[in-house]
Design an enzyme around this catalytic site. Structure first.
Site, PDB file in Angstrom:
ATOM      1  N   LYS A  11       0.857  -1.183   0.000  1.00  0.00           N
ATOM      2  CA  LYS A  11       0.000   0.000   0.000  1.00  0.00           C
ATOM      3  C   LYS A  11       0.891   1.230   0.000  1.00  0.00           C
ATOM      4  O   LYS A  11       1.819   1.326   0.800  1.00  0.00           O
ATOM      5  CB  LYS A  11      -0.826  -0.016   1.295  1.00  0.00           C
ATOM      6  CG  LYS A  11      -2.311  -0.011   1.065  1.00  0.00           C
ATOM      7  CD  LYS A  11      -3.088  -0.239   2.325  1.00  0.00           C
ATOM      8  CE  LYS A  11      -4.501   0.248   2.123  1.00  0.00           C
ATOM      9  NZ  LYS A  11      -5.446  -0.292   3.080  1.00  0.00           N
ATOM     10  N   GLU A  68     -19.428  -6.794  10.280  1.00  0.00           N
ATOM     11  CA  GLU A  68     -20.458  -6.096  11.054  1.00  0.00           C
ATOM     12  C   GLU A  68     -21.478  -7.064  11.644  1.00  0.00           C
ATOM     13  O   GLU A  68     -21.913  -6.908  12.784  1.00  0.00           O
ATOM     14  CB  GLU A  68     -21.164  -5.058  10.168  1.00  0.00           C
ATOM     15  CG  GLU A  68     -20.322  -3.815   9.841  1.00  0.00           C
ATOM     16  CD  GLU A  68     -19.296  -4.030   8.738  1.00  0.00           C
ATOM     17  OE1 GLU A  68     -19.316  -5.101   8.095  1.00  0.00           O
ATOM     18  OE2 GLU A  68     -18.461  -3.127   8.510  1.00  0.00           O
ATOM     19  N   ARG A 119     -25.574  -3.620   7.089  1.00  0.00           N
ATOM     20  CA  ARG A 119     -25.181  -5.010   6.890  1.00  0.00           C
ATOM     21  C   ARG A 119     -25.742  -5.928   7.977  1.00  0.00           C
ATOM     22  O   ARG A 119     -26.018  -7.098   7.763  1.00  0.00           O
ATOM     23  CB  ARG A 119     -23.657  -5.115   7.000  1.00  0.00           C
ATOM     24  CG  ARG A 119     -22.893  -5.049   5.755  1.00  0.00           C
ATOM     25  CD  ARG A 119     -23.207  -6.258   4.898  1.00  0.00           C
ATOM     26  NE  ARG A 119     -22.799  -5.969   3.558  1.00  0.00           N
ATOM     27  CZ  ARG A 119     -21.540  -6.039   3.153  1.00  0.00           C
ATOM     28  NH1 ARG A 119     -20.591  -6.436   3.968  1.00  0.00           N
ATOM     29  NH2 ARG A 119     -21.231  -5.745   1.932  1.00  0.00           N
TER      30      ARG A 119
HETATM   31  C1  LIG Z   1     -19.062  -3.239   5.096  1.00  0.00           C
HETATM   32  C2  LIG Z   1     -17.903  -2.297   5.209  1.00  0.00           C
HETATM   33  N1  LIG Z   1     -17.304  -2.093   6.399  1.00  0.00           N
HETATM   34  C3  LIG Z   1     -16.246  -1.238   6.502  1.00  0.00           C
HETATM   35  C4  LIG Z   1     -15.791  -0.591   5.403  1.00  0.00           C
HETATM   36  C5  LIG Z   1     -14.654   0.415   5.519  1.00  0.00           C
HETATM   37  N2  LIG Z   1     -13.496   0.011   4.715  1.00  0.00           N
HETATM   38  C6  LIG Z   1     -13.241   0.533   3.517  1.00  0.00           C
HETATM   39  S1  LIG Z   1     -11.877  -0.083   2.806  1.00  0.00           S
HETATM   40  C7  LIG Z   1     -11.568  -1.058   4.139  1.00  0.00           C
HETATM   41  C8  LIG Z   1     -10.353  -1.923   4.176  1.00  0.00           C
HETATM   42  C9  LIG Z   1     -10.180  -2.656   2.915  1.00  0.00           C
HETATM   43  O1  LIG Z   1      -9.028  -3.426   2.999  1.00  0.00           O
HETATM   44  P1  LIG Z   1      -8.646  -4.368   1.788  1.00  0.00           P
HETATM   45  O2  LIG Z   1      -9.883  -4.973   1.230  1.00  0.00           O
HETATM   46  O3  LIG Z   1      -7.593  -5.294   2.235  1.00  0.00           O
HETATM   47  O4  LIG Z   1      -8.125  -3.363   0.693  1.00  0.00           O
HETATM   48  P2  LIG Z   1      -6.863  -2.406   0.714  1.00  0.00           P
HETATM   49  O5  LIG Z   1      -7.369  -1.030   1.037  1.00  0.00           O
HETATM   50  O6  LIG Z   1      -5.909  -2.898   1.752  1.00  0.00           O
HETATM   51  O7  LIG Z   1      -6.320  -2.486  -0.653  1.00  0.00           O
HETATM   52  C10 LIG Z   1     -12.547  -0.893   5.119  1.00  0.00           C
HETATM   53  C11 LIG Z   1     -12.569  -1.558   6.439  1.00  0.00           C
HETATM   54  C12 LIG Z   1     -16.450  -0.827   4.189  1.00  0.00           C
HETATM   55  N3  LIG Z   1     -16.094  -0.202   3.061  1.00  0.00           N
HETATM   56  N4  LIG Z   1     -17.480  -1.683   4.119  1.00  0.00           N
END
Ligand SMILES: Cc1ncc(C[n+]2csc(CCOP(=O)(O)OP(=O)(O)O)c2C)c(N)n1
Length: 662
Positions: free
Chosen positions: A301, A388, A416
């Protein structure tokens, strides 16, 4: 000097570039991301991590025929740049600009919209199933992060893949990070896959595939070379991981079964996700497979921007920053604290005095402010991952054992867990406290993130106590009050800064179901208008009141505090006393607080006109600021005044007559 990027207007151009040219393009795109987002901000870190992957995807596959389904889709900026939206990239997340997520209405290359996590595997599998039924041959590629594997829906999809289709390509983009560090056993498991030498080599059929390519031997050599380089990077990655690996013996013969293979999905990896030639060969291989496959790629990242590499959490998503140093502007002196920080600090205060309290987050320690508790009292802090539903039922379980869990989940993400709220918490009348940040608009993010539905979706459930503070001090009081309830209790509050009021040292207990009269009628013989401003709309009501008084009205301002149970007595009193009632809410009108008031007055046979100010029955777009959207949709003091005057005009009461009354 002209850039390759200037010549790339669509995926067809990406296909024409040679690997070295693609490498150059990758560098140019990184620069475009860093400079393009500096002014308004965005999801910089995740996008810097998928530059090579996105280029390789467009080099190998052909959208819009082939389908790319991105989980969360906050990492689609490079995809947008490569699919005809380069010229508008600087408008992303701003008024009338590009949306920050994949959006079907924005481009035919965005085959599935998202914003919430964990949906991509199911959606992609649905597409693959539809394709198989239709007998067509598009490729469906699902790109999901390591954090998507903390989400239950992802496993529901994985469980279904091998029974559904023979052609499915999953890309697991593993950068170890959710927004914060990823959590749970899956994190350790992926770590183990990375460390285990049995997996860190090119599989035999992949090697055979490479040999068959024109210049196949060369491709194989390149792949081996990349593999060697990658192993160096691997040890670096492994050292960075501080989570313990899963050591239990599994059925796979390597100390652990490969989860994906056990589910009937071929696993290939881990692959260096920044090695373009290797990525291209691997994707070509995946395209040729006649069985479902998941390719595990490792990325970093923030790659290419020192500040983002150093602080992956901060650069996951941020506002404006200095494009050279990554520094972000300090908030202006005197800016009130954010609601999320008041929430987090109050949690610490309350937990210090009450042993039954614990704080639960679903992968959002910073966004919710629960990081304050994590720091001060780590033993009372729980991160369940992007889960969630699990988080809510987990809280319900704790509540049956005498705990009083505080679940901190944004309003939109709590959707959710609706059945869990209904079936596990409310039906059993368990004392779980829900603190819903981002209730109201999340302007730059747009419709996936606006929290505009919670009053409606909660008020129909029995046993619920639901409230909304007018300012940050009242948030503290409401949290304190919630800890004294033996029922499911919900507090909704907005994104961003509070009202700037002093926060009492000790919170006070509020009477449940009792509104606060901020300003009563002067009873001066003028036309009476009662303004009920819920939550953050209370300050708008107060502003409108000043203008209405200046226009010759007698105005009362009430802070309803509770949307369930609403204060029936106070609403009835003003319903009978006022000529016009106004409700203001940062929520959809359909089923919201104003509807509650209408029902309450209707039940009592009170016919006083009710002017409802809130969001219309449509999904609200994204914009640069909340104020712009409020203005557009009339959630302002000025529009409140105009609506009140229009209401009197409709009743045949002209300004002249108004003056006469006065
Ligand atoms: C249902 C839900 N809960 C929380 C989030 C907040 N959120 C957005 S991106 C993320 C992390 C994503 O991590 P990953 O899928 O590993 O992708 P990366 O950003 O590391 O590439 C979270 C927790 C969300 N988008 N949807």
């Amino acid at each position: 000097m002209s850039r390759y990027l200037d010549m790339v207007d669509g995926p067809a151009h990406v296909k024409k570039l040679s690997p070295p040219q693609l490498e150059t393009l990758a560098g140019e795109i990184r620069q475009e991301l860093i400079t393009g987002l500096a002014k308004a901000g965005g999801h910089l870190g995740p996008n810097l991590g998928v530059v090579e992957l996105t280029i390789a995807l467009h080099h190998v596959f052909s959208t819009p025929k082939d389908k790319f389904v991105w989980d969360v889709s906050h990492q689609v900026y490079v995809h947008k740049i490569l699919t005809g939206r380069k010229d508008r990239f600087h408008t992303i997340r701003q008024t009338n600009g590009l949306n920050g997520f994949a959006l079907r209405t924005e481009s035919e290359h965005d085959c599935f919209g998202a914003g919430h996590a964990g949906t991509a595997l199911s959606a992609a599998l649905g597409m693959a199933s539809a394709r198989d039924r239709k007998g067509t041959d598009e490729n469906v590629v699902c790109i999901f992060g390591d954090a998507a594997l903390t989400n239950g829906v992802s496993y529901e999809a994985l469980n279904n893949i091998s029974h559904t289709t023979k052609k499915f390509i999953g890309i697991l983009n593993d950068n170890e990070w959710s927004i914060a560090e990823n959590v749970g056993a899956i994190n350790g498991y992926l770590n183990k896959l990375i460390r285990n030498p049995s997996y860190n080599k090119l599989s035999r059929d992949f090697q055979n595939f490479l040999k068959k390519l024109p210049k196949g031997e060369l491709a194989l050599k390149l792949a081996h070379k990349a593999e060697e380089g990658f192993k160096g990077a691997l040890s670096e990655v492994s050292l960075r991981k501080n989570t313990p690996s899963v050591e239990a013996e599994g059925r796979g013969g390597h100390g652990s079964a490969i989860l994906f293979e056990e589910m009937g999905v071929r696993y290939l990896g881990p692959i260096d996700g920044h090695d373009l030639p290797l990525l291209i060969s691997t994707l070509e291989f995946a395209k040729s497979c006649d069985h479902p496959i998941v390719i595990h790629i490792l990325t970093r990242k923030g790659k290419g921007f020192e500040a983002a590499l150093k602080s992956p959490e901060k650069f996951h998503g941020l506002g404006p920053y200095n494009e050279k140093t990554g520094e972000t502007p300090a908030s202006k002196p005197g800016t009130p604290p954010n609601y999320q920080d008041v929430f987090g600090q109050t949690m610490v205060k309350l937990c210090q005095k009450n042993n039954t309290l614990v704080g639960i987050t679903a992968a959002m320690p910073s966004g919710t402010g629960l990081k304050h508790l994590e720091k001060a009292m780590p033993e009372r802090y729980i991160d369940v991952g992007i889960a969630e539903e699990h988080g809510v039922i987990f809280a319900a379980g704790m509540a049956t054992m005498g705990y009083h869990p505080v679940v901190a989940i944004y309003s939109t993400f709590l959707q959710r867990a609706y059945d869990c709220i209904h079936h596990d918490v409310c039906l059993q009348d368990l004392p779980v406290i829900f603190c819903m940040d981002r209730s109201g608009l999340s302007a730059n993010d747009g419709p996936t993130h606006h929290g505009l539905f919670d009053i409606a979706y909660l008020r129909c459930l029995p046993n619920v106590i639901a409230m909304a503070p007018k300012d940050e001090d009242e948030l503290q009081d409401m949290m304190f009050t919630a800890t004294h309830q033996n029922h499911p209790t919900f507090i909704r509050y907005p994104r961003g800064a509070g009202e700037g009021v002093p926060i009492k040292e000790q919170p006070k207990l509020l009477e449940v179901g009792k509104a606060e009269v901020i300003h009563n009628f002067a009873s001066n013989g003028k036309r009476k208008v009662a303004l009920f401003g819920l939550g953050n709309m209370c300050s708008i009501a107060a502003k409108a009141a000043v203008q209405l008084v200046a226009e010759g009205f007698d105005v009362a301002v009430i802070n309803p505090r509770f949307t369930k149970p609403i204060d029936a007595g106070t609403h009835e009193f003003y319903g009978r006393a006022a000529d016009v009632i106004v409700t203001l809410e940062d929520h959809v009108l359909m089923g919201g607080y104003g509807s509650t008031v209408l029902e309450c007055l209707g039940d009592k046979g009170i016919t006083t006109p009710v002017v409802r100010i809130g969001w219309p029955d449509q999904f609200i777009e994204h914009a640069s600021t909340q104020d712009e959207l409020r203005k557009k949709y009339g959630l302002t003091a000025e529009n409140t005044v105009a609506r009140v005057k229009a209401q009197f005009a409709e009743a045949g009461i002209t300004p002249r007559k108004l003056a006469e009354v006065a």
